[in-house]
Design an enzyme around this catalytic site. Structure first.
Site, PDB file in Angstrom:
ATOM      1  N   ARG A  69       0.879  -1.309  -0.091  1.00 19.05           N
ATOM      2  CA  ARG A  69      -0.092  -0.094  -0.022  1.00 19.05           C
ATOM      3  C   ARG A  69       0.898   1.384   0.052  1.00 19.05           C
ATOM      4  O   ARG A  69       0.191   2.184  -0.095  1.00 19.05           O
ATOM      5  CB  ARG A  69      -0.900  -0.012   1.148  1.00 19.05           C
ATOM      6  CG  ARG A  69      -1.693  -1.302   1.378  1.00 19.05           C
ATOM      7  CD  ARG A  69      -2.709  -1.360   0.282  1.00 19.05           C
ATOM      8  NE  ARG A  69      -3.709  -2.541   0.414  1.00 19.05           N
ATOM      9  CZ  ARG A  69      -4.202  -2.966  -0.482  1.00 19.05           C
ATOM     10  NH1 ARG A  69      -4.153  -2.913  -1.882  1.00 19.05           N
ATOM     11  NH2 ARG A  69      -5.516  -4.042  -0.043  1.00 19.05           N
ATOM     12  N   HIS A 237      -3.454 -15.975  -8.443  1.00 21.03           N
ATOM     13  CA  HIS A 237      -4.568 -16.374  -7.581  1.00 21.03           C
ATOM     14  C   HIS A 237      -5.703 -16.924  -8.369  1.00 21.03           C
ATOM     15  O   HIS A 237      -6.868 -16.558  -8.278  1.00 21.03           O
ATOM     16  CB  HIS A 237      -5.452 -15.250  -6.811  1.00 21.03           C
ATOM     17  CG  HIS A 237      -5.582 -13.852  -7.528  1.00 21.03           C
ATOM     18  ND1 HIS A 237      -6.306 -13.826  -8.730  1.00 21.03           N
ATOM     19  CD2 HIS A 237      -5.018 -12.616  -7.219  1.00 21.03           C
ATOM     20  CE1 HIS A 237      -6.096 -12.438  -9.036  1.00 21.03           C
ATOM     21  NE2 HIS A 237      -5.403 -11.742  -8.131  1.00 21.03           N
ATOM     22  N   ASN A 285     -11.393 -10.954  -4.106  1.00 26.25           N
ATOM     23  CA  ASN A 285     -11.451 -11.077  -5.589  1.00 26.25           C
ATOM     24  C   ASN A 285     -10.136 -11.677  -6.241  1.00 26.25           C
ATOM     25  O   ASN A 285      -8.940 -11.109  -5.792  1.00 26.25           O
ATOM     26  CB  ASN A 285     -11.400  -9.691  -6.387  1.00 26.25           C
ATOM     27  CG  ASN A 285     -11.601  -9.927  -7.746  1.00 26.25           C
ATOM     28  OD1 ASN A 285     -12.251 -10.908  -8.198  1.00 26.25           O
ATOM     29  ND2 ASN A 285     -11.656  -8.607  -8.508  1.00 26.25           N
ATOM     30  N   ASP A 312      -1.781 -13.280  -1.567  1.00 34.85           N
ATOM     31  CA  ASP A 312      -2.486 -11.888  -2.061  1.00 34.85           C
ATOM     32  C   ASP A 312      -2.871 -11.104  -0.728  1.00 34.85           C
ATOM     33  O   ASP A 312      -4.018 -10.725  -0.713  1.00 34.85           O
ATOM     34  CB  ASP A 312      -3.809 -12.483  -2.946  1.00 34.85           C
ATOM     35  CG  ASP A 312      -4.444 -11.190  -3.489  1.00 34.85           C
ATOM     36  OD1 ASP A 312      -3.742 -10.127  -3.558  1.00 34.85           O
ATOM     37  OD2 ASP A 312      -5.685 -11.253  -4.148  1.00 34.85           O
TER      38      ASP A 312
HETATM   39 ZN   LIG Z   1      -5.457  -9.631  -7.907  1.00 34.73          ZN
END
Ligand SMILES: [Zn+2]
Length: 436
Positions: A69, A237, A285, A312
């Site tokens: 981030r 993913h 997601n 992730d």
């Molecule tokens: Zn992704």
């Protein structure tokens, strides 16, 4: 783990430990020696002895999909808190996704990120550069210059490279560079406006779902483009049965395609959404899938069709995650539960043996990103994790070093945990405590 340490000691002797080194295919009881940041062949003067009975020693635990981030969203995570979460989770190397603000899409930003992580010194950070400028999908970013600055791959993760012609160009380009395009495979025209997997649970809860095909049609497209260009592709993913079939096709055609699975998709199903009373804590997601997809994904990790496990790690502020399901951001804070979740789902279930499982978190990620590491051998950088494979523990997200406490594993009992992490001969975590 017991110890009798001298402050500042850089010489360690870990006794009677089970050495599990997927880089050299070693599974043996033995001792590990570390002198001045490197593995040594035997004992020397002044070593501090650590009893390793009951523990596993694993070199170079690597997670190639994290979101730290910084820059831009430091209220969710920054390079310091993310590095601490990595050390706490037992990781010595992470690859950080570039969907920060600004997006990491230039050589200068790649170099800045890598240097900042080195200053912190808790984890080796491999920057990922964006595929397109600003990850806007319009214009290819300076992939070659970013690679020279240390980028280990390229991704617009968070969103896909949607345009097939753009993806073809990107794959053509990296066929000459070496590091892969890492694709977040999602056909947005199928998933737009959806918040979870389309199936019995989404219908029951009245939440709008995306079909598994929203992922797999993009994986099929990208596999075809990898075959067309010989460009290395790593699929982030994967979760859907159709995606796994596309990977089998890629393997049959000899295409340079690898893929990763996350601990949450391996451990959980979409029933977590109803278990949590439709709280967006489980909103992620790609979405959590039903047991049929999860079973196929576990088999694919066991067989090696999916050769990488990556978290992730997607930390968010709890205020944002407390929004109504449709508005809340996607993501699970995953670094500190990765080992426990994966061991619980794949090892203690009897599906995988330790060395094969650990290969997915060490040598698999290295091969996917074309990185090299010799393993637990004399002279190699002493990046080492001590794991207690039988430690049973309850996830308490409030105790995370990550600023992101968002995880549907909160309160779950997991089995297996990192108890020591060493980066280049220096402990970054001992017995759950991150050092420095
Ligand atoms: Zn992704």
């Amino acid at each position: 783990m017991t110890s009798n340490e001298t402050v500042g000691n850089t010489r360690w002797h870990i006794k009677n430990v089970r050495i599990l080194d997927p880089f050299t295919a070693t599974d043996a009881m033995g001792d590990v020696f570390i002198v001045d940041g490197r593995f040594a062949a035997g004992p020397v003067q002044g070593m501090t002895v650590i009893e390793g009975q009951g523990l596993w020693a694993v070199p170079r635990m690597t997670d190639i999909h994290v979101h730290f981030r910084e820059p831009g969203q430091e209220h969710k995570e920054d390079l310091l808190s993310g590095s601490r979460a990595a050390a706490a989770g037992g990781f010595t190397v992470v690859a950080a996704m570039p969907n920060t603000s600004p997006v990491i899409d230039s050589a200068a930003l790649v170099a800045w990120e890598r240097n900042r992580a080195r200053e912190i010194g808790l984890v080796e950070l491999w920057p990922m550069g964006a595929v397109t400028k600003g990850s806007a999908g319009q214009e290819l970013a300076e992939l070659g210059l970013m690679e020279e600055a240390g980028a280990m791959g390229f991704s617009d993760d968070g969103k896909p490279v949607a345009n097939a012609r753009m993806m073809r160009s990107a794959l053509s380009y990296v066929s000459m560079l070496g590091h892969p395009i890492v694709q977040h495979a999602e056909d947005l025209s199928l998933s737009e406006g959806t918040v979870m997997h389309e199936g019995a649970i989404s219908h029951q809860l009245g939440l709008s779902g995306a079909p598994a095909a929203a992922e797999s049609v993009m994986v099929w497209r990208d596999v075809e483009l990898s075959i067309l260009t010989s460009g290395p592709l790593h699929v982030a993913h994967v979760t859907a049965i159709g995606s796994l079939e596309a990977l089998e096709y890629a393997a049959r055609r000899g295409a340079p395609v690898t893929a990763e699975a996350t601990p949450h998709h391996l451990l959980l199903t979409d029933s977590a959404v109803s278990d949590w009373n439709s709280s967006p804590i489980s909103k992620v997601n790609p979405p959590l899938r039903p047991t049929t997809h999860r079973a196929a994904l576990r088999q694919a990790v066991a067989s090696g069709l999916v050769s990488v496990i990556a978290s992730d790690h997607a930390p968010h502020h709890m205020d944002e995650k407390a929004a109504p399901f449709p508005q809340a951001p996607y993501g699970i804070s995953g670094l500190e539960t990765s080992v426990g979740a994966v061991f619980t789902a794949l090892l203690h279930s009897g599906l995988m043996d330790p060395l094969t499982l650990l290969a997915r978190m060490t040598v698999g990620p290295h091969r996917a990103l074309r990185a090299h590491y010799p393993g637990l051998v004399q002279g190699a950088a002493a990046d080492l994790t001590l794991i207690d494979p039988h430690a049973s523990w309850i996830v308490d997200s409030r105790a995370f070093y990550s600023q992101g406490h968002n995880t549907p594993m909160d309160g779950m009992q997991l089995k297996g945990r990192a108890v020591g992490t060493m980066l280049r001969g220096v402990w970054t975590m001992r017995e759950g405590q991150v050092l420095a």
